[in-house]
Design a protein around this motif. Structure first.
Motif, PDB file in Angstrom:
ATOM      1  N   LEU A   1      -3.004   4.547  10.172  1.00  0.00           N
ATOM      2  CA  LEU A   1      -2.420   3.887   9.015  1.00  0.00           C
ATOM      3  C   LEU A   1      -1.990   2.452   9.356  1.00  0.00           C
ATOM      4  CD1 LEU A   1      -0.088   6.212   7.156  1.00  0.00           C
ATOM      5  CD2 LEU A   1       0.639   3.906   7.465  1.00  0.00           C
ATOM      6  N   PHE A   2      -1.332   2.312  10.510  1.00  0.00           N
ATOM      7  CA  PHE A   2      -0.940   0.982  10.978  1.00  0.00           C
ATOM      8  C   PHE A   2      -2.174   0.107  11.168  1.00  0.00           C
ATOM      9  CE2 PHE A   2       3.492   0.216  12.333  1.00  0.00           C
ATOM     10  CZ  PHE A   2       4.053   1.378  11.857  1.00  0.00           C
ATOM     11  N   THR A   3      -3.225   0.702  11.758  1.00  0.00           N
ATOM     12  CA  THR A   3      -4.431  -0.071  12.042  1.00  0.00           C
ATOM     13  C   THR A   3      -5.064  -0.573  10.747  1.00  0.00           C
ATOM     14  OG1 THR A   3      -4.785   1.326  13.958  1.00  0.00           O
ATOM     15  CG2 THR A   3      -6.643  -0.025  13.252  1.00  0.00           C
ATOM     16  N   VAL A   4      -5.254   0.348   9.791  1.00  0.00           N
ATOM     17  CA  VAL A   4      -5.905  -0.038   8.530  1.00  0.00           C
ATOM     18  C   VAL A   4      -5.078  -1.107   7.809  1.00  0.00           C
ATOM     19  CG1 VAL A   4      -6.558   0.753   6.236  1.00  0.00           C
ATOM     20  CG2 VAL A   4      -7.147   2.117   8.228  1.00  0.00           C
ATOM     21  N   LEU A   5      -3.762  -0.883   7.716  1.00  0.00           N
ATOM     22  CA  LEU A   5      -2.919  -1.850   7.010  1.00  0.00           C
ATOM     23  C   LEU A   5      -2.947  -3.212   7.697  1.00  0.00           C
ATOM     24  CD1 LEU A   5       0.240   0.193   5.939  1.00  0.00           C
ATOM     25  CD2 LEU A   5      -1.842  -0.252   4.681  1.00  0.00           C
ATOM     26  N   ASN A   6      -2.939  -3.200   9.033  1.00  0.00           N
ATOM     27  CA  ASN A   6      -2.949  -4.470   9.762  1.00  0.00           C
ATOM     28  C   ASN A   6      -4.279  -5.193   9.641  1.00  0.00           C
ATOM     29  OD1 ASN A   6      -0.401  -5.159  11.274  1.00  0.00           O
ATOM     30  ND2 ASN A   6      -0.601  -2.980  11.748  1.00  0.00           N
ATOM     31  N   ILE A   7      -5.376  -4.419   9.619  1.00  0.00           N
ATOM     32  CA  ILE A   7      -6.686  -5.058   9.445  1.00  0.00           C
ATOM     33  C   ILE A   7      -6.748  -5.724   8.070  1.00  0.00           C
ATOM     34  CG2 ILE A   7      -9.144  -4.606   9.101  1.00  0.00           C
ATOM     35  CD1 ILE A   7      -8.970  -2.536  11.314  1.00  0.00           C
TER      36      ILE A   7
ATOM     37  N   SER B   1       0.830  -1.209   0.000  1.00  0.00           N
ATOM     38  CA  SER B   1       0.000   0.000   0.000  1.00  0.00           C
ATOM     39  C   SER B   1       0.859   1.252   0.000  1.00  0.00           C
ATOM     40  CB  SER B   1      -0.903   0.037   1.229  1.00  0.00           C
ATOM     41  OG  SER B   1      -1.751  -1.071   1.244  1.00  0.00           O
ATOM     42  N   ILE B   2       2.104   1.112  -0.426  1.00  0.00           N
ATOM     43  CA  ILE B   2       3.073   2.185  -0.233  1.00  0.00           C
ATOM     44  C   ILE B   2       2.643   3.491  -0.887  1.00  0.00           C
ATOM     45  CG2 ILE B   2       4.538   1.562  -2.221  1.00  0.00           C
ATOM     46  CD1 ILE B   2       5.786   2.649   1.231  1.00  0.00           C
ATOM     47  N   GLU B   3       1.996   3.416  -2.071  1.00  0.00           N
ATOM     48  CA  GLU B   3       1.611   4.645  -2.768  1.00  0.00           C
ATOM     49  C   GLU B   3       0.579   5.411  -1.944  1.00  0.00           C
ATOM     50  OE1 GLU B   3       0.633   1.630  -3.999  1.00  0.00           O
ATOM     51  OE2 GLU B   3       2.462   1.112  -5.069  1.00  0.00           O
ATOM     52  N   LYS B   4      -0.333   4.667  -1.326  1.00  0.00           N
ATOM     53  CA  LYS B   4      -1.368   5.326  -0.536  1.00  0.00           C
ATOM     54  C   LYS B   4      -0.777   6.000   0.699  1.00  0.00           C
ATOM     55  CE  LYS B   4      -4.942   2.014  -1.795  1.00  0.00           C
ATOM     56  NZ  LYS B   4      -5.655   0.831  -1.322  1.00  0.00           N
ATOM     57  N   VAL B   5       0.064   5.273   1.423  1.00  0.00           N
ATOM     58  CA  VAL B   5       0.523   5.822   2.708  1.00  0.00           C
ATOM     59  C   VAL B   5       1.415   7.043   2.512  1.00  0.00           C
ATOM     60  CG1 VAL B   5       0.265   3.627   3.911  1.00  0.00           C
ATOM     61  CG2 VAL B   5       2.484   4.210   2.971  1.00  0.00           C
ATOM     62  N   ILE B   6       2.110   7.104   1.380  1.00  0.00           N
ATOM     63  CA  ILE B   6       2.922   8.286   1.110  1.00  0.00           C
ATOM     64  C   ILE B   6       2.028   9.511   0.940  1.00  0.00           C
ATOM     65  CG2 ILE B   6       4.339   9.365  -0.693  1.00  0.00           C
ATOM     66  CD1 ILE B   6       5.867   6.792  -0.934  1.00  0.00           C
ATOM     67  N   VAL B   7       0.918   9.337   0.230  1.00  0.00           N
ATOM     68  CA  VAL B   7       0.011  10.465   0.008  1.00  0.00           C
ATOM     69  C   VAL B   7      -0.738  10.823   1.302  1.00  0.00           C
ATOM     70  CG1 VAL B   7      -1.886  11.347  -1.388  1.00  0.00           C
ATOM     71  CG2 VAL B   7      -0.223   9.831  -2.418  1.00  0.00           C
ATOM     72  N   VAL B   8      -0.974   9.822   2.158  1.00  0.00           N
ATOM     73  CA  VAL B   8      -1.650  10.080   3.431  1.00  0.00           C
ATOM     74  C   VAL B   8      -0.908  11.160   4.220  1.00  0.00           C
ATOM     75  CG1 VAL B   8      -2.037   9.086   5.722  1.00  0.00           C
ATOM     76  CG2 VAL B   8      -2.825   7.865   3.689  1.00  0.00           C
ATOM     77  N   VAL B   9       0.423  11.106   4.189  1.00  0.00           N
ATOM     78  CA  VAL B   9       1.227  12.050   4.961  1.00  0.00           C
ATOM     79  C   VAL B   9       0.920  13.490   4.548  1.00  0.00           C
ATOM     80  CG1 VAL B   9       3.569  12.808   5.470  1.00  0.00           C
ATOM     81  CG2 VAL B   9       3.053  10.363   5.349  1.00  0.00           C
TER      82      VAL B   9
END
Lengths: 328, 388
Positions: free
Chosen positions: A272-278, A45-53
């Protein structure tokens, strides 16, 4: 500890949810606890989390950028089209692609700040327009066969088990934390988000701050589009479609107020950690994609509902505690 | 100005929520079949079908190797496996999985996990499921690839972890990380069958036709279209003119839109050829609703149970397909055989797969690299053989 928890209600709640998620995941799947899986969880999900920042900044500032996923597709499409034409060296095509993202952000930022139009409308137009541009550029084609070095950026590891994109994310995250919570610029972002009028009267150059945030948002989205292309090894006009929803979900779940002015990087990172882990846990437990999306949707509704209900409950009691605003 | 601002701020959470809710309810099929308007055309249509139903199908010969060498794949240890289709919400993929479940039961193994993205265009979703399967350390992965080379890296990761990747329905074009491809039919033959159906429907004077495919990247559809283009370049098909190829992404609405777009941009169009079970139903539905079945016919690859009303109405006089149940069954046998080391994924291996009989692993003549097990044959469906 109790002091920290009372100051950071939302973050504490997220921490509990995250720990619960991890416990459930461990019990559901024996494969969950592994370093490789931890890297995969981000990598996928790397593309998403970069934009989240960068979206965190935009929303705290009281604005929104719905165009990010379309700008991702647009930047990647520009790069792919130039590369496909065979005239432009690939490295240059990447630079032009990311610049196209920056210009997309600049244009939208200018319309928002100069004409005072709501960012919701302007970036909704951007969402449609830049996706359209990407699809016009690539039509129904899929451009692939990128140089080896490019695909290895997305697919191979650089330091130990870490892919380049992952390292980029953690460096960016640290930088963003410092800027948002330890710099004058970050302070201005919060003040404007609380009240643009107050900010203006205090002599803060509101338009300039907003404009810079939209340029940053476009640039980072462009970079994310390129990283996406590197990870997957092909670009289509539909690249990243509907990602804006996941991105905004993670920011809101992080406790950032959709009205601006409050929220913290820590909360967003926990979300972000929560969503990715779920997602990862459900995936490893062989639960299909539709259910995964449903669970995340419920989480978002909860994240908007719970603070509102809590506030109502607190307001009903006269001796209400002050609602925590802004960073620690 | 201020008032506008405040109102727009209140709009933000509402719009965001609406968008998210819309995304959550992503289940899009539910194609209501509206037939029956075209009652007058039925009689006419049946005559044209009856006149010409000569298509070259069924000349697929399986394994010429000596019968004595064939390994009979036998029940042994239970294996864990992932059965990963292009997407889970198209009828043919659960059918394929039921075949795989049948095979697993015969082999005394637990059924494979049937997981996949909700949307056939979701390549990153497939990458995620593939990566998760490797993390789980399954004994075998059975994959129908929904993209081009995008799955190279995760498939290679599976191979590096010692997990056989058996593709079925749609292969990995470069064969990276792939053990063997279980092909439903010969991909060149698909081109031949589609060209013959087009010729049979358009008649001796030929005419214009267009292709409505799945996603632009889909490895199987692209191979079939290329094969068909090659066939119609020959002198026997000189009066067939392919005017355009469009993509409906294996989504019902997108496919209807694409089909109607074809009608608008090509006034002389006489046939829409859809090599996808989603596209062919969508095209037939669109032509029926627009009352265009008289002038524009629909053909391609379709499920008999979904196509029955359109065969009856004459909108889709003829189409073809193979059994997805058998395909899933054979794919599971191959994956089980390789995972339990009863057979090796190499050229010349012959084996017996339960009720389906003997097969041979050969080099794949339709790709530059890779191994293939050829299932076959085609079934051609029409008014005389509706298949339901």
């Amino acid at each position: 500890m109790r002091d920290w928890a009372s100051k950071h209600r939302w973050e504490s709640l997220l921490l509990v949810v995250l720990l619960a998620t991890i416990l459930v995941n461990v019990s559901l799947s024996p494969f969950y606890l592994g370093f490789g899986n931890f890297v995969n969880l981000f990598w996928l999900s790397i593309e998403k989390v970069i934009v989240v920042v960068v979206m965190t900044f935009v929303i705290i500032n009281g604005e929104i950028d719905l165009s990010v996923a379309s700008v991702m597709g647009f930047s990647a499409a520009v790069t792919a089209t130039l590369y496909d034409g065979g005239q432009v060296p690939f490295a240059l095509a990447i630079v032009i692609g990311i610049t196209a993202g920056a210009i997309a952000g600049l244009l939208q930022g200018l319309v928002i700040t100069r004409f005072g139009l709501p960012s919701l409308v302007v970036t909704l137009a951007g969402l449609i327009g830049f996706r359209g541009a990407a699809r016009v550029l690539l039509e129904d084609r899929s451009v692939g066969d990128f140089p080896e070095w490019f695909e290895s950026i997305g697919q191979r590891t650089l330091v130990g088990p870490f892919p380049v994109a992952l390292i980029l994310f953690f460096v960016g995250l640290a930088l963003a934390w410092v800027i948002l919570e330890r710099s004058a610029f970050g302070r201005k972002v919060y003040v404007i988000g609380n009240s643009a009028d107050v900010a203006r009267f205090s002599g803060i150059e509101v338009g300039s701050v907003k404009l810079r945030l939209f340029i940053a948002s476009g640039t980072v989205a462009g970079l994310a589009g390129i990283l996406f292309a590197a990870r997957v090894g092909a670009v289509q006009g539909t690249l990243g479609e509907t990602y804006e929803l996941d991105i905004i979900t993670m920011v809101l779940l992080g406790g950032v107020s959709i009205f601006g002015g409050s929220g913290s990087m820590l909360g967003v990172v926990l979300a972000l950690f929560t969503v990715l882990n779920i997602r990862n846990g459900l995936g490893l437990a062989n639960i299909d994609g539709i259910t995964q999306t449903g669970v995340i949707g419920l989480l978002l509704i909860g994240s908007v509902l719970v603070p509102n209900l809590a506030q109502k409950y607190r307001l009903r009691r006269p001796r209400a505690e002050a609602v925590a605003h802004g960073p620690p | 100005m201020k008032a506008i601002k405040r109102r727009s701020r209140a709009l933000v959470p509402m719009v965001v929520l609406a968008l998210v809710i819309a995304a959550c309810g992503g289940d899009t099929d539910d194609t209501t079949t509206t037939a029956g308007e075209a009652t007058t055309t039925a009689a006419e249509a049946t005559t044209t079908v009856a006149a010409e139903t000569t298509t070259s199908a069924g000349d697929t010969t399986t394994s010429a190797a000596a019968a004595g060498d064939a390994v009979e794949i036998a029940a042994g240890d239970s294996i864990t496996a992932t059965f990963l289709p292009k997407c889970t919400n198209i009828a043919v993929f659960p059918q394929a999985n039921s075949g795989a479940e049948e095979a697993a039961a015969e082999l005394g193994s637990d059924p494979a996990e049937f997981v996949g993205p909700a949307d056939c265009g979701d390549t990153t979703g497939q990458i995620e499921f593939m990566t998760n399967a490797v993390t789980q350390g399954v004994d075998a992965i059975m994959l129908s690839n929904n993209s081009g080379d995008q799955l190279d890296a995760p498939a290679q990761a599976a191979a590096d972890a010692g997990i056989p990747v058996v593709t079925w329905d749609s292969p990995i074009p470069s064969a990276t990380g792939e053990s063997v491809f279980v092909a439903q039919v010969d991909f060149d033959e698909t081109g031949q069958v589609m060209a013959d159906m087009a010729r049979s429907i358009l008649g001796d004077d030929g005419g214009q036709f267009a292709i409505l495919s799945a996603t632009p990247d889909a490895a199987n559809q692209n191979a079939w279209i290329a094969a068909m283009e090659e066939v119609i370049a020959g002198p026997d098909y000189a009066n067939l003119e392919l005017v355009e190829t469009v993509y409906g992404n294996d989504v019902a609405e997108d496919s209807v839109t694409a089909a109607l777009g074809l009608v608008d941009s090509h006034p002389d169009l006489e046939l829409i050829m859809a090599p996808t079970t989603v596209g062919i139903v969508a095209a037939a539905q669109a032509m029926t609703q627009e009352g265009l079945c008289e002038t524009i016919k629909v053909s391609g690859l379709g499920l008999p149970e979904e196509m029955a009303p359109y065969v009856e109405s004459g909108c889709a006089p003829e189409f073809a397909l193979w059994s997805f149940v058998d395909l899933g069954y054979l794919a599971y046998y191959v994956a089980y055989g390789i995972a339990t080391e009863q057979i090796a994924a190499e050229e010349g291996t012959t084996f017996v797969a339960g009720r389906m009989g003997e097969y041979e692993i050969t080099a794949d003549p339709t790709r530059d690299a890779g191994l293939r097990v050829l299932m076959g044959p085609f079934s051609v469906y029409n008014a005389e053989n509706p298949g339901t």
